[in-house]
Design a protein around this motif. Sequence first.
Motif, PDB file in Angstrom:
ATOM      1  N   ARG A 247       0.920  -1.276   0.126  1.00  0.00           N
ATOM      2  CA  ARG A 247       0.053  -0.043   0.047  1.00  0.00           C
ATOM      3  C   ARG A 247       0.960   1.315   0.054  1.00  0.00           C
ATOM      4  NH1 ARG A 247      -4.164  -1.522  -1.909  1.00  0.00           N
ATOM      5  NH2 ARG A 247      -5.489  -0.026  -0.852  1.00  0.00           N
ATOM      6  N   LYS A 248       0.079   2.414  -0.623  1.00  0.00           N
ATOM      7  CA  LYS A 248       0.863   3.572  -0.621  1.00  0.00           C
ATOM      8  C   LYS A 248       1.245   4.533   0.789  1.00  0.00           C
ATOM      9  CE  LYS A 248      -0.959   7.102  -2.904  1.00  0.00           C
ATOM     10  NZ  LYS A 248      -1.544   7.523  -4.050  1.00  0.00           N
ATOM     11  N   VAL A 249       2.261   4.711   1.363  1.00  0.00           N
ATOM     12  CA  VAL A 249       2.399   5.432   2.307  1.00  0.00           C
ATOM     13  C   VAL A 249       3.155   6.909   2.134  1.00  0.00           C
ATOM     14  CG1 VAL A 249       3.465   5.584   4.664  1.00  0.00           C
ATOM     15  CG2 VAL A 249       2.468   3.508   3.895  1.00  0.00           C
ATOM     16  N   HIS A 250       2.559   7.843   2.671  1.00  0.00           N
ATOM     17  CA  HIS A 250       2.910   9.171   2.425  1.00  0.00           C
ATOM     18  C   HIS A 250       3.723   9.438   3.937  1.00  0.00           C
ATOM     19  CE1 HIS A 250       2.436  13.471   3.899  1.00  0.00           C
ATOM     20  NE2 HIS A 250       3.222  13.674   2.430  1.00  0.00           N
ATOM     21  N   PHE A 251       5.106  10.200   3.623  1.00  0.00           N
ATOM     22  CA  PHE A 251       5.730  10.592   4.873  1.00  0.00           C
ATOM     23  C   PHE A 251       6.532  11.832   4.636  1.00  0.00           C
ATOM     24  CE2 PHE A 251       8.241   7.311   2.729  1.00  0.00           C
ATOM     25  CZ  PHE A 251       9.557   7.756   3.035  1.00  0.00           C
ATOM     26  N   VAL A 252       6.797  12.448   5.791  1.00  0.00           N
ATOM     27  CA  VAL A 252       7.829  13.690   5.692  1.00  0.00           C
ATOM     28  C   VAL A 252       9.249  13.163   6.365  1.00  0.00           C
ATOM     29  CG1 VAL A 252       8.355  16.004   6.324  1.00  0.00           C
ATOM     30  CG2 VAL A 252       5.940  15.421   5.586  1.00  0.00           C
ATOM     31  N   HIS A 253      10.140  13.312   5.547  1.00  0.00           N
ATOM     32  CA  HIS A 253      11.497  12.713   6.465  1.00  0.00           C
ATOM     33  C   HIS A 253      12.524  13.930   6.164  1.00  0.00           C
ATOM     34  CE1 HIS A 253      14.753   9.558   5.944  1.00  0.00           C
ATOM     35  NE2 HIS A 253      14.731   9.853   7.106  1.00  0.00           N
ATOM     36  N   LEU A 254      12.849  14.393   7.485  1.00  0.00           N
ATOM     37  CA  LEU A 254      13.663  15.229   7.680  1.00  0.00           C
ATOM     38  C   LEU A 254      14.893  14.806   8.523  1.00  0.00           C
ATOM     39  CD1 LEU A 254      11.020  17.681   9.116  1.00  0.00           C
ATOM     40  CD2 LEU A 254      12.590  18.311   7.034  1.00  0.00           C
ATOM     41  N   ARG A 255      16.193  15.062   7.793  1.00  0.00           N
ATOM     42  CA  ARG A 255      17.563  14.535   8.432  1.00  0.00           C
ATOM     43  C   ARG A 255      17.850  15.402   9.686  1.00  0.00           C
ATOM     44  NH1 ARG A 255      18.597   9.258   6.663  1.00  0.00           N
ATOM     45  NH2 ARG A 255      18.104   9.039   4.673  1.00  0.00           N
ATOM     46  N   GLY A 256      18.466  14.809  10.905  1.00  0.00           N
ATOM     47  CA  GLY A 256      18.917  15.695  11.865  1.00  0.00           C
ATOM     48  C   GLY A 256      20.472  16.239  11.550  1.00  0.00           C
ATOM     49  N   LYS A 257      20.721  17.379  12.055  1.00  0.00           N
ATOM     50  CA  LYS A 257      21.858  17.872  11.972  1.00  0.00           C
ATOM     51  C   LYS A 257      22.865  17.588  13.106  1.00  0.00           C
ATOM     52  CE  LYS A 257      20.726  22.296   9.711  1.00  0.00           C
ATOM     53  NZ  LYS A 257      21.144  23.857   9.382  1.00  0.00           N
TER      54      LYS A 257
END
Length: 384
Positions: free
Chosen positions: A78-88
């Motif tokens: 199934r399709k999953v939407h997500f936001v992915h932010l890398r930490g500094k």
Amino acid sequence: MTVQPFRISVPDDVLDDLRIRLSRTRFTTASDSARWAGGTDPDYLRELVAYWAGGFDWRAAEAALNAYPHYLAEVAGRKVHFVHLRGKRADGAPAPLPLVLTHGWPSSFVEMLRVAGPLTDPAAHGGDPADAFDVIIPSLPGFLFSELPAGPFTRRGVAEIWHELMTGTLGYQRFGAFGGDIGGGVTQWLGALYPGEVAGVHVTTAVIATDFGERPPTAEEQAYLDEVAVYDESDGGYSEIMLTRPDTVAAALVDSPAGLVAWIADKYRDWSDCGGDLERRWDKDALLTVATLYWATGTIGSSFRQYYDYHRNAPVPPIEVPGAVTLSREPIFANFPKSLAERIYRDLRHWSRPGRGGHFMPHEEPAQVAEELRVFFRPLRTQG
């Protein structure tokens, strides 16, 4: 598994149709002289609809959302939407700890965006750079851009999807989990099912997930459960219809933007720590951003699935990984006893009643949530 970049792009004809529908809205009259006593106040709704039709700038809101890195992935078919932010990453510090943030209802990934910056770049927000996280914010199945699961919607099922997203799709070997409401239930299941990969779990709505079979409630616990039953008599109408007749109300809400935003605004006002003034926590632009996302995707009905399938949820087994509760300031949790949380968490390391922030705490109090997460996860960043 393929991860594809994604941008939110609502077609012009969808927005044109939305404005036409808003301009033709028929309003009801209030059932009570006290504003909001019978649900969303009709006078406020008129004001909100007028602004949605003629003042709200969706394209500006869309651009602000697209400033975050969005992705789509196929997980469990199934399709999953997500936001992915890398930490500094700070010099000499361990890699940022991956952290999955899960929203509830009638919420969305938008709830988590205000806390994302302080978590990924704590130094820029007055924190210690060693406390950085990689932040992953998925949309729950059936919400906005994520597809419903092939089978029933259960908290355990979502936890299994999230585990595959975090480990199989994104390649993380160890991660933390945070959430409230439905997201709190999903977070608890992540801790219960995957102690080898989950560093710790942190919730803001202390989910009651025990059948009391082996140990009856204490007097304090029973008093709280009785309070919840009384509260539900005045607040539970929305859930009863979504539990039993979701398609009936969804038919109205997917066809009427005014009805949709009324349904959402009622709960945002009731459950936010706003003292009865919704816009203390959710100004019109923020509220209408969420409403437009639901409208454009036509997913208000599929967001009800977790209610319709609620009876399929099993009690959460004991959670052995470290646990934390930062309790929401909602009426339903006013007298929540710590002992109820201790029935589930075998290692409850953090218990906090900050007295600020409601159902949507990451949006309402992002600095508070960021600090609570830093404090809890700081000793858990490295194995052992």
